[in-house]
Scaffold this motif. Structure first.
Motif, PDB file in Angstrom:
ATOM      1  N   LYS A 192      -5.715   6.973  -9.611  1.00 43.94           N
ATOM      2  CA  LYS A 192      -5.364   7.384 -11.143  1.00 43.94           C
ATOM      3  C   LYS A 192      -4.200   8.407 -10.813  1.00 43.94           C
ATOM      4  CE  LYS A 192      -8.226   5.440 -14.007  1.00 43.94           C
ATOM      5  NZ  LYS A 192      -8.175   3.817 -13.480  1.00 43.94           N
ATOM      6  N   SER A 193      -3.213   8.359 -11.920  1.00 47.42           N
ATOM      7  CA  SER A 193      -1.995   9.399 -11.693  1.00 47.42           C
ATOM      8  C   SER A 193      -2.522  10.748 -11.400  1.00 47.42           C
ATOM      9  CB  SER A 193      -0.983   9.270 -13.022  1.00 47.42           C
ATOM     10  OG  SER A 193      -0.772   7.727 -12.972  1.00 47.42           O
ATOM     11  N   PHE A 194      -3.344  11.326 -12.271  1.00 54.03           N
ATOM     12  CA  PHE A 194      -3.853  12.828 -12.462  1.00 54.03           C
ATOM     13  C   PHE A 194      -4.363  13.035 -10.875  1.00 54.03           C
ATOM     14  CE2 PHE A 194      -7.525  10.744 -14.124  1.00 54.03           C
ATOM     15  CZ  PHE A 194      -8.417  11.184 -13.342  1.00 54.03           C
ATOM     16  N   ALA A 195      -5.121  12.069 -10.445  1.00 57.54           N
ATOM     17  CA  ALA A 195      -5.626  12.255  -8.910  1.00 57.54           C
ATOM     18  C   ALA A 195      -4.593  12.380  -7.843  1.00 57.54           C
ATOM     19  CB  ALA A 195      -6.606  11.135  -8.776  1.00 57.54           C
ATOM     20  N   ARG A 196      -3.498  11.452  -8.163  1.00 53.32           N
ATOM     21  CA  ARG A 196      -2.110  11.813  -7.113  1.00 53.32           C
ATOM     22  C   ARG A 196      -1.522  12.769  -7.301  1.00 53.32           C
ATOM     23  NH1 ARG A 196       0.020   5.476  -6.821  1.00 53.32           N
ATOM     24  NH2 ARG A 196      -1.908   4.543  -7.143  1.00 53.32           N
ATOM     25  N   ILE A 197      -1.554  13.491  -8.563  1.00 62.98           N
ATOM     26  CA  ILE A 197      -0.878  14.792  -8.744  1.00 62.98           C
ATOM     27  C   ILE A 197      -1.806  15.876  -7.939  1.00 62.98           C
ATOM     28  CG2 ILE A 197      -0.323  16.734 -10.490  1.00 62.98           C
ATOM     29  CD1 ILE A 197       1.394  13.977 -10.774  1.00 62.98           C
ATOM     30  N   HIS A 198      -3.008  15.846  -8.215  1.00 60.18           N
ATOM     31  CA  HIS A 198      -4.023  16.796  -7.340  1.00 60.18           C
ATOM     32  C   HIS A 198      -3.621  16.632  -5.656  1.00 60.18           C
ATOM     33  CE1 HIS A 198      -6.890  16.780 -10.866  1.00 60.18           C
ATOM     34  NE2 HIS A 198      -5.868  17.193 -11.490  1.00 60.18           N
ATOM     35  N   ARG A 199      -3.451  15.487  -5.284  1.00 61.24           N
ATOM     36  CA  ARG A 199      -3.054  15.479  -3.542  1.00 61.24           C
ATOM     37  C   ARG A 199      -1.946  15.983  -3.304  1.00 61.24           C
ATOM     38  NH1 ARG A 199      -7.432  13.193  -4.972  1.00 61.24           N
ATOM     39  NH2 ARG A 199      -8.313  11.499  -3.763  1.00 61.24           N
ATOM     40  N   GLY A 200      -1.111  16.391  -4.536  1.00 60.12           N
ATOM     41  CA  GLY A 200       0.269  17.049  -4.111  1.00 60.12           C
ATOM     42  C   GLY A 200       1.584  16.507  -4.448  1.00 60.12           C
TER      43      GLY A 200
ATOM     44  N   LEU B 294       1.052  16.382 -14.969  1.00 58.67           N
ATOM     45  CA  LEU B 294       0.743  17.721 -14.416  1.00 58.67           C
ATOM     46  C   LEU B 294      -0.692  18.005 -14.207  1.00 58.67           C
ATOM     47  CD1 LEU B 294       2.440  20.036 -17.542  1.00 58.67           C
ATOM     48  CD2 LEU B 294       3.218  19.913 -15.131  1.00 58.67           C
ATOM     49  N   GLY B 295      -1.458  16.780 -13.955  1.00 53.41           N
ATOM     50  CA  GLY B 295      -2.639  16.779 -13.152  1.00 53.41           C
ATOM     51  C   GLY B 295      -3.828  16.668 -14.326  1.00 53.41           C
ATOM     52  N   TYR B 296      -3.564  16.643 -15.353  1.00 55.01           N
ATOM     53  CA  TYR B 296      -4.838  16.623 -16.276  1.00 55.01           C
ATOM     54  C   TYR B 296      -5.272  15.444 -16.601  1.00 55.01           C
ATOM     55  CZ  TYR B 296      -3.430  21.587 -17.290  1.00 55.01           C
ATOM     56  OH  TYR B 296      -2.893  22.755 -17.251  1.00 55.01           O
ATOM     57  N   ASP B 297      -6.509  14.864 -16.574  1.00 59.22           N
ATOM     58  CA  ASP B 297      -7.186  13.613 -17.104  1.00 59.22           C
ATOM     59  C   ASP B 297      -7.155  13.651 -18.576  1.00 59.22           C
ATOM     60  OD1 ASP B 297      -8.488  11.480 -17.278  1.00 59.22           O
ATOM     61  OD2 ASP B 297     -10.009  11.944 -15.986  1.00 59.22           O
ATOM     62  N   VAL B 298      -5.859  13.023 -19.047  1.00 61.42           N
ATOM     63  CA  VAL B 298      -5.871  12.983 -20.477  1.00 61.42           C
ATOM     64  C   VAL B 298      -7.021  12.523 -21.065  1.00 61.42           C
ATOM     65  CG1 VAL B 298      -4.456  11.739 -22.167  1.00 61.42           C
ATOM     66  CG2 VAL B 298      -3.419  12.852 -20.116  1.00 61.42           C
TER      67      VAL B 298
ATOM     68  N   GLU C 198       0.831  -1.156  -0.041  1.00 60.49           N
ATOM     69  CA  GLU C 198      -0.073   0.016  -0.027  1.00 60.49           C
ATOM     70  C   GLU C 198       0.891   1.316  -0.192  1.00 60.49           C
ATOM     71  OE1 GLU C 198      -2.018  -1.080   3.386  1.00 60.49           O
ATOM     72  OE2 GLU C 198      -4.052  -1.188   2.220  1.00 60.49           O
ATOM     73  N   ILE C 199       0.371   2.266  -0.465  1.00 58.62           N
ATOM     74  CA  ILE C 199       0.951   3.587  -0.602  1.00 58.62           C
ATOM     75  C   ILE C 199       0.101   4.819   0.075  1.00 58.62           C
ATOM     76  CG2 ILE C 199       1.929   5.460  -1.996  1.00 58.62           C
ATOM     77  CD1 ILE C 199       1.835   3.283  -4.238  1.00 58.62           C
ATOM     78  N   PHE C 200       0.596   5.341   1.224  1.00 62.63           N
ATOM     79  CA  PHE C 200      -0.107   6.458   2.025  1.00 62.63           C
ATOM     80  C   PHE C 200       0.452   7.750   1.691  1.00 62.63           C
ATOM     81  CE2 PHE C 200      -1.348   2.717   3.860  1.00 62.63           C
ATOM     82  CZ  PHE C 200      -2.704   3.003   4.535  1.00 62.63           C
ATOM     83  N   PHE C 201      -0.229   8.515   1.344  1.00 61.53           N
ATOM     84  CA  PHE C 201       0.077  10.084   1.158  1.00 61.53           C
ATOM     85  C   PHE C 201      -0.599  11.141   2.132  1.00 61.53           C
ATOM     86  CE2 PHE C 201       0.490  14.210  -0.982  1.00 61.53           C
ATOM     87  CZ  PHE C 201       1.863  14.188  -1.191  1.00 61.53           C
ATOM     88  N   ALA C 202       0.311  11.486   2.937  1.00 59.96           N
ATOM     89  CA  ALA C 202      -0.459  12.452   3.948  1.00 59.96           C
ATOM     90  C   ALA C 202      -1.637  11.583   4.600  1.00 59.96           C
ATOM     91  CB  ALA C 202      -0.868  13.837   3.366  1.00 59.96           C
TER      92      ALA C 202
END
Lengths: 238, 354
Positions: A71-79, B232-236, A59-63
């Motif tokens: 998904k990747s973009f959602a992880r970016i949104h988390r910081g 960069l946070g975009y849902d491609v 498992e991966i915990f962030f904050a």
């Protein structure tokens, strides 16, 4: 509370265990370097943290939040934010537009313009702003991508070999850049082969070997560790 | 107010060639010529010019999805056909009174867009990309062609509209604008000409604004490097789907206008040749720029028609040769290459003058 916590992270491709029960904890505000011989699983670990690969188990915990299934973009949104090993700039677009794309989701209008100018200054790329990003030197591409990554004001910045292909001066400047960002409160996890850079910035070092955490400690402890020297030498002699 | 100004400032930007007074003066002159053209020409030639205009929308759809978005769709003709048949079925059933043809226009384009939502969802959320996207979209359009081709029997009808298999569907009413007294029927001459020209200018300018907006920024970022865009946070997937649906609607506009123009649509409008031709127009013009696409499409279409008259069987061979030459000489497109060259020349001249 730790900022990033990897718990028993496993990833295997067929019979090859690329990461094997990796436990790693990052405290907020630290600069942490990840070193290890080629094939140790460093970049794969990044891809797991970013959600480009999904772990077989662990498992991966962030904050404090379990982000293993995000998904990747959602992880970016988390910081989270990343600079890839091979610079992933938008080659056919101008340097300025590269930064605009990175910044436009947080800033608009005049504020956006000001932020782009500020970042161009920070990266030392003002005179290159109209250039196609594909025409930059390797070091400049690295900086541009670091600039894009920090545009998101991440809580955790992942840097995959930020100084690869840089001269010693450029490497030192990159180190200062990272320390500057860290002073502003950014936590940094960097994969790096350049020991001068690691010595310059790392507050803690983790050695990865054959997909497992092999050693952990301050840079001095790691350098003094004969077992660590042995795996590097062992590889060199192999 | 400032929002209003910045909205129109997006008519120019990094994603579109052409800026400043010189470009917009030229644009105004071309538009004026376009508006005056029917006064100096006969009805048949004007109708023929409308035929060229009709295809520009599907070319723009490919420009958007392929040129800007980097996803090669080989099946824009599927949306063309769906909207064309959609218009036929709706108007043959409900007639042209009370401005219904305009409602049918919008509805047919919406059906094509809805189909694109479904198809696009499975493709983009299934992370199909590159050559596989081309294969799937081509398969879809060829499948639709095959399906429509076998609907010759009387059992194939929707309401009172017979599908007619390979012979195609015909005799649907042209676009009709309701008007007090006498409704204005847009036959394939001056009336339809102004309608289509107006729509074309509107779509062209709207797309310029869209592509120079932050949305357009993300679209070209995905073309350049989808992984970086996602990081960069975009849902491609979402951005690709929206682009695909807008593109499908544009192809659908072509389909409806074509059907209304000739009062006729056949399955071959979704066949292999029909699917390949827009790719050639767009590639030859310059797929990554709206203006190049419009100019290139009109020039190639006019040349193609002239060739068809003088050497019918060689016209398609010539198109193939043109595509190969473009790829070899100016891979970004001939019109775009020429415009960039002109831009550099102008810049050099002004620098020398100052």
């Amino acid at each position: 509370m730790s900022l990033l916590e990897l718990r028993k992270l496993n990833k295997h491709f067929g019979g090859l265990h690329v990461t094997n029960a990796v436990d790693l904890t990052l405290e907020p505000g630290e600069i942490h370097c990840l070193i290890g011989p080629n094939g140790a699983g460093k970049s794969t670990l990044f891809r797991l943290i970013l959600g480009e690969h999904h772990p077989g188990s662990g498992e991966i915990f962030f904050a404090g939040e379990n982000i293993t299934a995000l998904k990747s973009f959602a992880r970016i949104h988390r910081g989270l934010s990343v600079k890839f090993q091979v610079p992933g700039v938008f080659k056919g677009l101008s340097v300025r537009q590269n930064l605009e794309i990175a910044l436009q989701s947080r800033h608009r209008g005049a504020e956006l313009e000001a932020e782009i100018s500020r970042l161009l200054g920070f990266l030392g790329l003002e005179s290159e702003q109209a250039q196609m990003a594909g025409n930059l030197s390797h070091g400049q591409k690295q900086w541009l991508e670091i600039g894009m990554a920090i545009s998101l004001r991440p809580r955790l910045l992942l840097l995959d070999e930020p100084t690869a292909g840089m001269s010693p001066e450029e490497t030192h400047m990159t180190g200062e850049m990272v320390q500057h960002l860290n002073a502003d409160g950014m936590t940094v996890l960097a994969i790096e082969h350049d020991m001068a850079f690691v010595r310059q910035v790392a507050q803690r070092v983790t050695v990865l070997h054959l997909g497992q955490v092999f050693a952990q400690g301050s840079i001095d402890e790691i350098v003094a560790d004969e077992r660590v020297a042995a795996i590097y030498l062992g590889q060199a002699h192999a | 107010m400032t929002g209003f100004v910045s909205f129109f400032r997006r008519l120019e930007g990094p994603q579109t060639v052409g800026r400043g007074p010189a470009f917009w003066s030229l644009f105004a002159i071309v538009l004026a010529i376009g508006l005056a053209y029917p006064l100096f020409s006969d009805g048949y030639t004007v109708g023929n010019t409308v035929y060229f205009f009709v295809w520009v929308f599907i070319a723009l759809s490919l420009c958007l999805i392929w040129g800007y978005g980097g996803s090669l769709s080989f099946g824009q003709t599927a949306f063309f056909g769906i909207a064309g048949y959609g218009y036929g079925v709706l108007t043959l059933n409900f007639g042209a009174a009370y401005g219904f043809t305009l409602i049918a226009f919008v509805a047919a384009v919406a059906i094509a867009a809805l189909f694109a939502v479904l198809l696009g969802y499975f493709m983009f959320f299934g992370r199909i990309a590159g050559v596989f996207l081309g294969i799937v979209t081509l398969a879809v359009t060829l499948m639709l062609e095959r399906f429509m081709a076998q609907t010759a029997g009387p059992e194939w009808h929707i309401g009172s509209a017979r599908l007619n298999g390979f012979n195609g569907m015909s005799a649907m009413p042209p676009l009709t604008i309701p008007w007090p007294g006498e409704p204005i029927v847009l036959f394939a001459d001056v009336g339809l000409y102004y309608f289509v020209l107006g729509l074309l200018v509107f779509v062209y300018l709207a797309l310029r604004i869209l592509m120079n907006s932050s949305f357009g920024n993300v679209i070209v970022a995905i073309r350049e490097n989808p992984e970086r865009a996602e990081m960069l946070g975009y849902d491609v997937r979402k951005y690709q789907l929206i682009t695909f649906v807008i593109g499908a609607a544009l192809a659908g506009i072509s389909g409806v206008l074509y059907t209304a123009w000739g009062q006729y649509i056949t399955p071959s409008s979704m066949g292999m040749t029909a699917a390949a031709l827009p790719l050639i127009w767009v590639a030859v013009g310059g797929r990554s720029d709206l203006t190049s696409t419009v100019v290139g499409t009109l020039v190639v279409l006019a040349a193609f028609q002239a060739l068809t008259i003088y050497g019918s069987q060689y016209a398609l061979v010539f198109m193939g040769v043109l595509l190969v030459l473009t790829v070899l000489i100016a891979p970004n497109g001939l019109v775009l290459g020429a415009m960039n060259w002109l831009g550099r020349l102008a810049a050099r001249l002004t620098r020398r003058a100052s």
